[in-house]
Design a protein around this motif. Sequence first.
Motif, PDB file in Angstrom:
ATOM      1  N   LYS A  59       0.845  -1.201   0.000  1.00  0.00           N
ATOM      2  CA  LYS A  59       0.000   0.000   0.000  1.00  0.00           C
ATOM      3  C   LYS A  59       0.872   1.240   0.000  1.00  0.00           C
ATOM      4  CE  LYS A  59      -3.916  -2.315   1.833  1.00  0.00           C
ATOM      5  NZ  LYS A  59      -5.140  -2.212   2.540  1.00  0.00           N
ATOM      6  N   GLN A  60       0.322   2.347  -0.440  1.00  0.00           N
ATOM      7  CA  GLN A  60       1.070   3.594  -0.543  1.00  0.00           C
ATOM      8  C   GLN A  60       0.992   4.445   0.720  1.00  0.00           C
ATOM      9  OE1 GLN A  60       3.255   3.929  -3.019  1.00  0.00           O
ATOM     10  NE2 GLN A  60       2.477   1.898  -3.511  1.00  0.00           N
ATOM     11  N   ALA A  61       0.331   3.946   1.740  1.00  0.00           N
ATOM     12  CA  ALA A  61       0.273   4.631   3.039  1.00  0.00           C
ATOM     13  C   ALA A  61       0.808   3.671   4.088  1.00  0.00           C
ATOM     14  CB  ALA A  61      -1.167   5.020   3.371  1.00  0.00           C
ATOM     15  N   PRO A  84       5.295   2.529   3.629  1.00  0.00           N
ATOM     16  CA  PRO A  84       4.560   2.772   2.381  1.00  0.00           C
ATOM     17  C   PRO A  84       5.369   2.321   1.158  1.00  0.00           C
ATOM     18  CG  PRO A  84       4.469   4.702   3.795  1.00  0.00           C
ATOM     19  CD  PRO A  84       5.448   3.746   4.412  1.00  0.00           C
TER      20      PRO A  84
END
Length: 146
Positions: A59-61, A84
Motif C-alpha cells: 500500500k502507498q500509506a 509505504p
Amino acid sequence: MCIRDRCSGSACPKAGARGRIRESIVFDGIDDSISIANNPALTTQSYSFEAWVRPQAIKQAIQPIFGRANSDGSNRTQLLGIEPGSLKLTMEACGTSMLSERALNQDQWNHVVLTQGPNGMRLYMNGTLDKEASTSQCSDTGAMFL
C-alpha cells in the motif's frame, strides 16, 4: 489489571478469521484500529510487542501494526508499521527511527517481535534478528493502538 479496548463503527476490525494459530483479527489497512486506554501498568520504557501479520498488498500509506500516541494521533512515541510502497517494517521509538533490512512475505504469516529497553530497540522477523538501534528512554501518557 483491567485493560479496556475500544473501537467504533466501521473502524472495528473483523474478528474470527482463520489465523496462524487459532483465530485472528482482520484489519482493512485503511481505518480499522483498536485503542487501549493509557494505563500506568503499561509502561513503554521497556517492553516487547509480538504479532503474527499477514500483509495482503503493498500500500502507498503506512500500515500501522502497533503504536502509542495521543488520541488525536499527535505526540506519537512508538510505532511499528509496514513502510509505504514496500513490505519492509518501519519502527519509531523515543525519537529513533529504523527500517527493516528484510521485507515481510506477502500473503504469508510473518512472526514479528519488537523489543525496547535500556539496551535499545531490536526487531526480529520470523525468529531472526533483523535490525537493532540505540534509543533514549522516554515515556508517555498516550493510548496504545493496534
